[in-house]
Design an enzyme around this catalytic site. Structure first.
Site, mmCIF file in Angstrom:
data_model
loop_
_atom_site.group_PDB
_atom_site.id
_atom_site.type_symbol
_atom_site.label_atom_id
_atom_site.label_comp_id
_atom_site.label_asym_id
_atom_site.label_seq_id
_atom_site.Cartn_x
_atom_site.Cartn_y
_atom_site.Cartn_z
ATOM 1 N N GLU A 312 45.277 31.810 27.045
ATOM 2 C CA GLU A 312 44.084 32.406 27.560
ATOM 3 C C GLU A 312 42.573 32.315 27.173
ATOM 4 O O GLU A 312 41.418 31.890 27.564
ATOM 5 C CB GLU A 312 44.379 34.236 27.689
ATOM 6 C CG GLU A 312 43.122 34.551 28.224
ATOM 7 C CD GLU A 312 43.039 34.663 30.266
ATOM 8 O OE1 GLU A 312 42.220 34.054 29.989
ATOM 9 O OE2 GLU A 312 43.951 34.810 30.656
ATOM 10 N N ASP A 316 39.431 30.277 28.473
ATOM 11 C CA ASP A 316 38.557 30.452 29.083
ATOM 12 C C ASP A 316 36.877 29.557 28.518
ATOM 13 O O ASP A 316 35.963 30.120 28.582
ATOM 14 C CB ASP A 316 38.311 32.593 28.518
ATOM 15 C CG ASP A 316 39.191 33.173 28.885
ATOM 16 O OD1 ASP A 316 39.756 33.180 30.546
ATOM 17 O OD2 ASP A 316 39.411 34.151 28.598
ATOM 18 N N SER A 530 42.361 34.648 35.702
ATOM 19 C CA SER A 530 41.585 34.868 34.468
ATOM 20 C C SER A 530 40.696 33.222 34.166
ATOM 21 O O SER A 530 39.880 32.906 34.031
ATOM 22 C CB SER A 530 43.092 34.241 33.683
ATOM 23 O OG SER A 530 43.476 35.653 33.139
ATOM 24 N N ILE A 573 35.155 32.714 52.436
ATOM 25 C CA ILE A 573 36.457 31.654 52.766
ATOM 26 C C ILE A 573 37.473 32.779 53.981
ATOM 27 O O ILE A 573 37.292 34.291 53.872
ATOM 28 C CB ILE A 573 36.790 32.125 51.157
ATOM 29 C CG1 ILE A 573 36.800 31.997 50.328
ATOM 30 C CG2 ILE A 573 38.690 31.467 51.557
ATOM 31 C CD1 ILE A 573 35.653 30.697 50.296
ATOM 32 N N GLY A 591 32.744 37.391 56.561
ATOM 33 C CA GLY A 591 32.537 38.843 55.382
ATOM 34 C C GLY A 591 33.042 38.515 54.663
ATOM 35 O O GLY A 591 34.669 38.014 54.408
ATOM 36 N N ASP A 593 36.183 39.882 52.480
ATOM 37 C CA ASP A 593 37.186 40.663 52.239
ATOM 38 C C ASP A 593 37.895 40.830 50.981
ATOM 39 O O ASP A 593 37.042 40.737 49.856
ATOM 40 C CB ASP A 593 37.589 39.914 53.800
ATOM 41 C CG ASP A 593 38.011 38.260 52.057
ATOM 42 O OD1 ASP A 593 39.092 38.488 51.153
ATOM 43 O OD2 ASP A 593 37.519 37.128 53.033
#
Length: 610
Positions: A312, A316, A530, A573, A591, A593
């Protein structure tokens, strides 16, 4: 049968051996200790063990009311609204501290209560806003103070061991002057949201440099055009894939002396510098000799042993800092695991690292303008009082001009399971009803939650993208139009499984599948929201660079901008869904979602808007 790791089992056996003690004397409790402050049902996945040893030390954090928080919230709305005359006029740390300071009678009442248990000023650590008091006491003292009984609790899946209680009470004289005390009923684990790392088989030795074959694979993924995205980015995501897809290629930050990106690390997730250098050598050679500022929080470490490299933390830092290069980066490592260490005669308690980090950053005068976090848990695992208080902390950061970015979670609408017979999406209120499970802190209305996409032509909502509606927080006004339209089109689908009036998330989205990273000296692919969070955060950091280079303020709390002017700079999307809780989940649509939010970033358009 519980699957408890050996070290945790040893701890539990030690604790059982430590139980030969008298129970707290009820007569020692004040007769006024009769108002329950909080009471919960046993949390899902946790099993109660024996009573906690009386001599065990625990650090209690006591939250006092913030009577002027409504004023702070009003300031936040004004300085974050592009249509308001005060847009961008963020508050100073001193301003925010003043707005969260409790009334004097609250300060006095809590001090008197603590004094009754032998605690004076020298035993207390206060936040700069005076709204938090931290003390260190034994379990025996804590049980007397809170009229409760602490037990050892074991998490079935991980074997984590914590000291917690299901309820606690406060004296009538102090009840209205304390919002919460933790750790008490807090069982959330705030785990990282990522899938397992899949290594390239072409790199046999973790310590060898990258092989020619892998270099060739990576090279194929790099699009040759600044306007087109290579189809190979459907298989492996690299920095250049993201630069081409979101339009940041060719932009050179101009305000690196004013701007910064912050990345949080918890649970011994260490960001490895050798891995970062190897990643840069492959994908961003000009950054090879650069790094980040490491800031330990409460004794947090950042081991550089390759065997301890955090997937992780590496994901990042490599993508957050790589995409925003050369913007300076800060990596916070906050200490805190389950509280017991089996190698110690007297176990120590490091409590909740999440609250520890919040307390730390709010006490800092200078902060990065953008902060990315890829940790969270089911909203229902977080006590409502804690969630509200943590959310108010994010509001404080936003008021000070910080953009707070969170991943939306990796379970779709809950657990990712489409089978109604095996779903684990159940309430923990004693009714055991099937329900969608919102994710916190993504569900806080003062953060920007980032969902996930996959593929590049076109992008599609990825199946694990966390999204839905909060059961704790109402829908903020900035979402009313966009979310209202979605709900009208949804009709009665999934009625009763979610709170249609709740804060809706995610707000935006970004790529989240098959990110090529280096971890432990080896190349591999990792997926999860992530990856989406630091990707979007890096683009926000570049937008802050645009503003700071023009002597403007940073963007701060993003959502009012995103849901108005900013939507022009997002690619909507239209396909994808996020299954879970025995359903196919919500669908992506025109729009906003609950799979991909308002969409993915178009940097050049956003750059012109800010």
């Amino acid at each position: 049968m519980l699957n408890i790791p050996f070290a945790s089992l040893a701890v539990v056996l030690y604790l059982y051996a430590s139980l030969a003690r008298a129970a707290p004397n009820p007569a020692a409790f004040s007769a006024s200790l009769n108002i329950v402050k909080e009471s919960i049902n046993p949390p899902r996945g946790w099993v109660q063990g024996p009573p906690a040893p009386e001599h065990h030390t625990i650090k209690l954090s006591i939250a006092l009311p913030q009577p002027r928080f409504g004023e702070l919230e009003a300031h936040l709305q004004e300085v974050s609204d592009p249509a308001h005359a005060r847009y961008g006029q963020h508050l100073s740390k001193a301003d925010v501290d003043a707005l969260v300071t409790p009334h004097q009678d609250s300060l006095d009442s809590v001090d008197d209560w603590l004094a009754q248990h032998g605690l004076g000023d020298e035993d207390m650590v206060r936040s700069d806003g005076m709204d938090w008091v931290t003390i260190r006491v034994t379990i025996g003292t804590a049980e007397k103070m809170l009229d409760t009984k602490y037990h050892i609790w074991i998490h079935e899946e991980s074997g984590d061991v914590v000291v917690r209680t299901l309820s606690y009470s406060l004296p009538e004289s102090v009840h209205e002057h304390v919002e919460l005390v933790q750790p008490t009923t807090m069982f959330a684990r705030f785990k990282p949201e990522m899938a397992s790392l899949h290594y390239f088989p072409s790199v046999p030795d973790a310590l060898e440099p990258i092989t020619d074959s892998i270099a060739a694979v990576l090279g194929q993924q790099v699009p040759s055009s600044t306007t087109a995205v290579s189809p190979t980015c459907n298989s492996i995501i690299t920095l250049e894939c993201l630069q081409d897809l979101y339009g940041t290629k060719g932009y050179t930050p101009q305000a690196a002396d004013k701007n910064a990106l912050g990345i949080t690390g918890y649970l011994e997730q260490f960001a490895n510098l050798q891995d970062l250098k190897q990643f840069y050598a492959q994908q961003l050679p000009q950054a090879v000799n650069t790094s980040f500022t490491f800031v330990p929080v409460a004794g947090g470490e950042n081991s550089q042993n390759l065997s301890e490299a955090g997937i992780e933390a590496n994901l990042d830092t490599q993508y957050g800092l790589g995409l925003s290069f050369p913007t300076p980066g800060t990596f916070w490592s906050t200490a805190g695991r389950p509280p017991f260490n089996a190698t110690l005669t007297t176990p120590t308690d490091s409590n909740e690292p999440y609250n520890t980090w919040l307390d730390f950053v709010l006490n800092q005068t200078n902060l990065p303008q953008t902060i990315s976090t890829s940790y969270g848990d089911e909203e229902q695992s977080v006590p409502l009082s804690y969630a509200i208080r943590a959310c108010s902390s994010f509001a404080q950061l936003g008021a000070r001009g910080v953009s707070v970015i969170f991943s939306s979670g990796d379970g779709g609408v809950g657990d990712g399971d489409t089978d109604p017979a095996t779903t684990t999406c159940k309430t923990i209120d004693g009714q055991n009803k099937t329900t969608f499970l919102p994710f916190f802190p993504a569900s806080c209305p003062y953060v920007t939650a980032v969902g996930g996409t996959v593929n590049v032509a076109p992008e599609v909502g990825v199946f694990f993208s966390g999204g839905g509606f909060s059961n704790y927080f109402g829908r903020p006004a900035y979402q009313d139009s966009a979310v209202g339209t979605y709900l009208a089109n949804l009709g009665q689908t999934y009625a009763g499984l979610f709170n249609a009036s709740g804060r809706a998330y995610p707000d935006v989205s970004a790529q989240s599948m098959n990110f090529s990273i280096v971890s432990g000296g080896r190349n591999g692919l990792v997926s999860g929201t992530s990856a989406a969070a630091p990707t979007f955060a890096a683009i926000v950091s570049l937008l802050n660079d645009v503003r700071l280079a023009s002597n403007r303020s940073p963007l701060g709390f993003l959502n009012p901008f995103l849901y108005t002017q900013g939507v022009q700079g997002l690619t909507d999307i239209l396909t994808g869904n996020n299954p879970g809780c025995g359903t196919e989940g919500f669908n992506s649509s025109q729009g906003w979602d609950p799979v991909t939010g308002l969409g993915t970033p178009k940097f050049e358009v956003l750059k012109s808007l800010v």
